[in-house]
Write a protein that holds these residues in place. Structure first.
Motif, PDB file in Angstrom:
ATOM      1  N   SER A 183       0.848  -1.188   0.000  1.00 24.10           N
ATOM      2  CA  SER A 183       0.000   0.000   0.000  1.00 24.10           C
ATOM      3  C   SER A 183       0.882   1.236   0.000  1.00 24.10           C
ATOM      4  O   SER A 183       2.061   1.178   0.353  1.00 24.10           O
ATOM      5  CB  SER A 183      -0.928   0.011   1.232  1.00 24.10           C
ATOM      6  OG  SER A 183      -0.156   0.106   2.424  1.00 24.10           O
ATOM      7  N   VAL A 222      -4.561   0.083  -8.068  1.00 25.80           N
ATOM      8  CA  VAL A 222      -4.996  -0.140  -6.694  1.00 25.80           C
ATOM      9  C   VAL A 222      -6.419  -0.681  -6.701  1.00 25.80           C
ATOM     10  O   VAL A 222      -7.244  -0.303  -7.534  1.00 25.80           O
ATOM     11  CB  VAL A 222      -4.893   1.170  -5.886  1.00 25.80           C
ATOM     12  CG1 VAL A 222      -5.774   2.246  -6.493  1.00 25.80           C
ATOM     13  CG2 VAL A 222      -5.263   0.948  -4.434  1.00 25.80           C
ATOM     14  N   ALA A 278      -3.907   3.850  -0.471  1.00 28.88           N
ATOM     15  CA  ALA A 278      -4.228   2.965  -1.592  1.00 28.88           C
ATOM     16  C   ALA A 278      -3.834   1.552  -1.217  1.00 28.88           C
ATOM     17  O   ALA A 278      -2.666   1.282  -0.910  1.00 28.88           O
ATOM     18  CB  ALA A 278      -3.484   3.421  -2.847  1.00 28.88           C
ATOM     19  N   LEU A 281      -2.064  -3.081  -3.937  1.00 32.28           N
ATOM     20  CA  LEU A 281      -1.408  -2.676  -5.178  1.00 32.28           C
ATOM     21  C   LEU A 281      -1.041  -3.892  -6.014  1.00 32.28           C
ATOM     22  O   LEU A 281      -0.737  -4.952  -5.497  1.00 32.28           O
ATOM     23  CB  LEU A 281      -0.137  -1.879  -4.870  1.00 32.28           C
ATOM     24  CG  LEU A 281      -0.282  -0.646  -3.979  1.00 32.28           C
ATOM     25  CD1 LEU A 281       1.034   0.114  -3.936  1.00 32.28           C
ATOM     26  CD2 LEU A 281      -1.399   0.252  -4.446  1.00 32.28           C
TER      27      LEU A 281
END
Length: 353
Positions: A183, A222, A278, A281
């Motif tokens: 993230s 994401v 986010a 990933l």
């Protein structure tokens, strides 16, 4: 040649030297360059090392454990299997100082996996295990015998498909010496406790813009967003939401961030800071996009590409969304890098778009 993955779990002494993990990495890289360090251990891909060392995977594992103990006094448990998932599951069951080797034949894999409780599979938490138990699915073997479509009806399309693959021992994860972060996050702190919802939304847009730029620069997408809001009294609220489709585009990230914010129903809340993270990933080449008949949906993405080229040439803050021009200076997000340190976005003149 089938893969041979070694999973090590270290029994690090209390107060161990902060440089010990790096020294362990250098020792392990003497055996294979494909070493991925973890918080409590390491994963090694021994597939190409067996020919060089003229030993099988068990022989290399014994040598690795011996050297780790001799050089650093660190005991370890180890497991070898054909995938990182199987090796991790077996390592968790192996006592310190010992090793487990799972053969690469379907019979050996099934012999290990099928009797295991379903909760030992990665990604199966307490709620999922309870739900599966209500349908009589208590072991990995029980789950493996259920059709994939049935699991998808119970858990959802993606979760059901993933569980079906793992129950059969299938795992395509590679050992990455330099894994991408799971993230990335960005934070905006207000100069004073902020009551204005419009200011909150501008901060969210700035954070989404910062995350989107970093995702596109690193060629990642994401799957989810997490918004954390800190209030004047020191308390906080955190909400997460899965995106309709994995993306790296600012406009789509901002829409989701706004939706999370609206779901909180804040009324005259004195906000001290807002952070946007986010989550999940993955490489951008795995992105999919739903087709649309509205050509207007593509216009923000075209403008975004132009803005990225301008930023690459003149600097990140040379151009930014027009909504942020209301404030002076525009909100400057602070983001966390892979090492966990916080950095301010680069300064400089910025142009509104």
């Amino acid at each position: 040649m089938s893969r041979r993955i070694l999973r090590l779990s270290f029994d690090l002494p209390p107060g161990a030297d902060a440089e010990l993990p790096e020294r362990l990495r250098r020792l392990l890289e003497d055996f294979t360059p494909r070493v991925q360090m973890l918080e409590d251990g390491a994963v090694l891909d021994l597939t190409g090392a067996m020919r060089w060392w003229q030993r099988d995977a068990r022989g290399i594992t014994e040598l690795v454990q011996l050297r780790v103990l001799a050089y650093f006094g660190v005991r370890s448990s180890a497991a070898v299997a054909g995938t990182p998932m199987l090796a991790a599951m077996a390592c968790a069951l192996t006592p310190l100082g010992q090793r487990t080797v799972i053969g690469d034949s379907p019979e050996a894999i099934a012999g290990f996996l099928r009797p295991r409780p379903v909760r030992e599979l990665p990604g199966v938490g307490g709620k999922t295990a309870t739900l599966l138990g209500e349908y009589g699915l208590h072991t990995v073997g029980d789950v493996a015998d259920v059709p994939q479509l049935t699991l998808q009806r119970l858990l959802g399309a993606r979760a059901g498909r993933t569980l079906h693959e793992r129950a059969h021992g299938r795992d395509t994860t590679v050992v990455d010496p330099d894994p991408a972060p799971a993230s990335i996050s960005s934070e905006h702190r207000f100069a004073r406790d902020e009551l204005d919802p419009a200011a909150h939304r501008r901060a969210l847009l700035a954070l989404a813009d910062d995350l989107g730029t970093r995702l596109r620069t690193s060629d990642q997408i994401v799957q989810g967003l997490t918004c954390t809001i800190r209030y004047a009294d020191g308390s906080g609220t955190r909400r997460s939401r899965t995106l309709p489709e994995a993306t790296q585009h600012t406009v789509l990230l901002a829409r989701t961030a706004y939706a999370i914010y609206e779901s909180l129903g804040l009324q005259r809340a004195r906000v001290r800071s807002i952070a946007l993270r986010a989550d999940a990933l993955r490489p951008a080449d795995r992105a999919t996009r739903q087709l649309t008949l509205d050509a207007g949906d593509d216009k923000p993405l075209v403008l975004e590409a132009v803005a990225d080229r301008a930023r690459a040439r003149y600097g990140h803050q040379v151009i930014y969304p027009a909504a942020l021009a209301i404030t002076s200076p525009p909100p400057s997000p602070r983001h966390r890098g892979r090492g966990g340190h916080t950095e301010d976005a680069q300064g400089g003149r910025r142009r509104a778009t």
